[in-house]
Design an enzyme around this catalytic site. Structure first.
Site, PDB file in Angstrom:
ATOM      1  N   LYS B  55       0.619  -1.116   0.140  1.00  0.00           N
ATOM      2  CA  LYS B  55       0.248   0.011   0.111  1.00  0.00           C
ATOM      3  C   LYS B  55       0.817   1.271  -0.130  1.00  0.00           C
ATOM      4  O   LYS B  55       0.481   2.347  -0.372  1.00  0.00           O
ATOM      5  CB  LYS B  55      -0.931  -0.129   1.283  1.00  0.00           C
ATOM      6  CG  LYS B  55      -2.027  -1.118   1.346  1.00  0.00           C
ATOM      7  CD  LYS B  55      -3.088  -0.617   0.735  1.00  0.00           C
ATOM      8  CE  LYS B  55      -4.394  -1.598   0.301  1.00  0.00           C
ATOM      9  NZ  LYS B  55      -5.544  -1.026   0.013  1.00  0.00           N
ATOM     10  N   SER B  80      -8.669   1.328   8.053  1.00  0.00           N
ATOM     11  CA  SER B  80      -8.142   1.088   9.412  1.00  0.00           C
ATOM     12  C   SER B  80      -7.172   0.075   9.385  1.00  0.00           C
ATOM     13  O   SER B  80      -6.609  -0.607  10.176  1.00  0.00           O
ATOM     14  CB  SER B  80      -9.161   0.353  10.104  1.00  0.00           C
ATOM     15  OG  SER B  80      -9.736  -0.829   9.344  1.00  0.00           O
ATOM     16  N   GLU B 206      -9.476 -13.896  -4.211  1.00  0.00           N
ATOM     17  CA  GLU B 206     -10.234 -13.346  -3.033  1.00  0.00           C
ATOM     18  C   GLU B 206     -10.812 -14.425  -1.968  1.00  0.00           C
ATOM     19  O   GLU B 206     -10.757 -15.579  -2.448  1.00  0.00           O
ATOM     20  CB  GLU B 206     -11.460 -12.518  -3.537  1.00  0.00           C
ATOM     21  CG  GLU B 206     -12.467 -12.978  -4.378  1.00  0.00           C
ATOM     22  CD  GLU B 206     -13.449 -12.046  -5.158  1.00  0.00           C
ATOM     23  OE1 GLU B 206     -13.353 -10.882  -4.653  1.00  0.00           O
ATOM     24  OE2 GLU B 206     -14.338 -12.455  -5.683  1.00  0.00           O
ATOM     25  N   GLY B 210     -16.182 -13.806   0.427  1.00  0.00           N
ATOM     26  CA  GLY B 210     -16.642 -12.356  -0.264  1.00  0.00           C
ATOM     27  C   GLY B 210     -16.353 -12.274  -1.658  1.00  0.00           C
ATOM     28  O   GLY B 210     -15.291 -11.864  -2.114  1.00  0.00           O
ATOM     29  N   ASP B 212     -17.452 -11.089  -4.357  1.00  0.00           N
ATOM     30  CA  ASP B 212     -17.926  -9.903  -5.240  1.00  0.00           C
ATOM     31  C   ASP B 212     -17.149  -9.757  -6.417  1.00  0.00           C
ATOM     32  O   ASP B 212     -17.792  -9.654  -7.598  1.00  0.00           O
ATOM     33  CB  ASP B 212     -18.195  -8.884  -4.458  1.00  0.00           C
ATOM     34  CG  ASP B 212     -16.701  -8.417  -4.258  1.00  0.00           C
ATOM     35  OD1 ASP B 212     -16.085  -8.647  -2.903  1.00  0.00           O
ATOM     36  OD2 ASP B 212     -16.241  -7.171  -4.523  1.00  0.00           O
ATOM     37  N   SER B 306       1.211  -9.698  -0.600  1.00  0.00           N
ATOM     38  CA  SER B 306       0.912  -8.230  -0.523  1.00  0.00           C
ATOM     39  C   SER B 306       1.233  -7.574   0.830  1.00  0.00           C
ATOM     40  O   SER B 306       1.653  -6.367   0.730  1.00  0.00           O
ATOM     41  CB  SER B 306      -0.474  -8.091  -0.907  1.00  0.00           C
ATOM     42  OG  SER B 306      -1.361  -8.867  -0.013  1.00  0.00           O
TER      43      SER B 306
END
Lengths: 322, 322
Positions: B55, B80, B206, B210, B212, B306
């Site tokens: 990140k 968060s 993923e 979840g 999606d 990651s």
């Protein structure tokens, strides 16, 4: 075993012999630790070495130096730890038969890993049998060559390649902290530091519970102790070697000791901030620097992390122990 | 937030902007995993990146692209997790004021780390308040610039630099597995892979709980779900973004899912064999490859790890859970 003391030229030869068989492990840094100590700290990460520890360097170098006849007859060693796997893998890569003398109660995972590299494992009872005697009998009866864990010129020279790489990668250092058990890693490191960064003060670091190295260094003669209790299971030797001690005596600045609690704090730091698994023994040098057993402020500091082989459930316990 | 889709040129620009601010993280390999999968596997280790996760790349790139007036007014984001620390550190390095909107029940360690980088933290109640609304109010009232966690061209371009480095370091790949939450990392990775290794099949991975992203990819329109429960706490997004989805739709081969148990197995492998701490979310790509959700035999396989930010006592629990 030869009693010729290895010199830095032997470390250079070992680098050539290792070639690409050993990894050139990364040197990592931590802004957090640099800020905390107000120093520039370089971690040489032998926990990322093959078999998870620096021992592969010395083991491979020693096996690669054998004559054709010795290779054909095979190799024997005694170890329940990283040296066993180092010899087993080195022999597998160099097509030499390996026999490892291991305590009957060694962890099943370690036996399995050693057998997985194609080695023959001979078990002995710690209480009633002498592993060196068993190994020497195999030398006499079957013509095997004994490669002991640390007191061997080719092993020492191989171990020295880690600090050679470190100094080549980052340049000269003011201080260097190295874990100390039997002294193979420390004596090899001293040869490289003396040649490549002669002003660097090199410290060996051992468990408080087993400070035979410190006693030996300070009295000038090898002191024998009963094998100590510490979580640093790779440094539970009872004495320095005939080859390692003279080199340590000549070149080391001092021998320091750290507690198991300090090792655990270091282990937690590596997991939390540097995302690395370092075994308790591997944290010896780091713990001395982190606790500033000698002043590190403003210095360029090398820390050798010797390995990362720790049973996962024991490791989980260390992480939770705060 | 601009709706211009980023392209590979933006990733190249981001590399320049990052300069030496971000680490060029190592690419590690494992003989054990290569043998197990009969493949050549390359791990891009963003767990060793600054703040412990990729990140930082996107956050720093986005802050560095601000105008002088925007820098002076400051930056706001809501997170968060790793994005909060990424923005906080990037702002500290670039001398920009940072405001982070965080749930009031975020772990104390995460708040402390964010404050430690000099950021202002504003707490909100998850149940009764909307973090995006709070952030947008700060944008309107105080003129701050919002840098969202993934749906932003400069963030995506920054994240793409990790796979750019990977492909520069190891050459072309057959397969690449990338963790998928909101899609910032995956879309950036796709830009780099398409430019540097166009034959490479890139998979987003993923949590099963979840999926999606998988639903969206397979139906061709963004699917919204309620935030799922998984140990992969960095991938608990409810939908892909307006920028990330079109890139994923165009370039990804497929979206795969893995279970929490598969993530734990991967975490244990990294600790035991590769001596690395990888957070659950960081293991998504690895778990898909290790379980051969697509055939990997004989392939050159890239795996993006990651991040490595996981609470130590939770991590210890994962290591002990077998």
């Amino acid at each position: 075993m030869t009693l010729r003391l290895p010199i830095y030229d032997d470390v250079v030869d070992a680098s050539t012999a290792l070639g690409v068989a050993a990894y050139r492990t990364p040197v990592l840094t931590s802004q957090t630790m640099n800020a905390r100590l107000d120093a520039q700290v370089f971690f040489k990460c032998e926990n990322f070495q093959r078999i998870g520890a620096f021992k592969f360097r010395g083991g491979y170098n020693a096996v690669s130096k054998l004559s054709a006849a010795q290779r054909k007859a095979g190799v024997v060693t005694f170890s329940s730890g990283n040296h066993a796997q180092a010899i087993a893998l080195a022999c597998q890569l160099l097509d030499v038969a390996a026999t490892i003398v291991m305590p009957h109660d060694a962890p099943a995972a370690k036996k399995a890993a050693t057998v997985g590299y194609g080695a023959r494992v001979i078990s002995y009872h710690r209480q009633t049998e002498d592993r060196e005697q068993i190994a020497r009998a195999l030398v006499e009866e079957q013509g095997l060559t004994l490669i002991p864990p640390f007191d061997h010129a080719d092993v020492i020279a191989g171990q020295g390649t880690a600090v050679k790489e470190l100094l080549e990668d980052v340049g000269g250092l003011d201080l260097l902290f190295v874990p100390l058990g039997g002294g193979g890693l420390l004596s090899g490191s001293l040869l490289s530091a003396n040649a490549l960064s002669p002003e660097c003060a090199v410290y060996g670091v051992e468990p408080q519970a087993g400070n035979d190295g410190q006693q030996s260094f300070r009295t000038g003669a090898v002191v024998h102790i009963t094998p100590p209790h510490s979580i640093a299971d790779g440094a539970l030797t009872s004495a320095l070697g005939q080859l390692t001690f003279p080199i340590i005596k000549q070149y080391a600045r001092d021998i320091l000791t750290v507690s198991d609690g300090q090792l655990i704090d270091a282990m937690r730091f590596f997991a939390e901030r540097m995302k690395m698994v370092v075994e308790p023994t591997g944290c010896l040098g780091a713990a001395a620097a982190f606790n500033e057993l000698v002043p590190v402020k403003g210095k360029r500091v090398g820390i050798l992390l010797s390995g990362g082989n720790v049973d996962l459930s024991a490791y989980a316990g260390f992480l939770q122990s705060n």
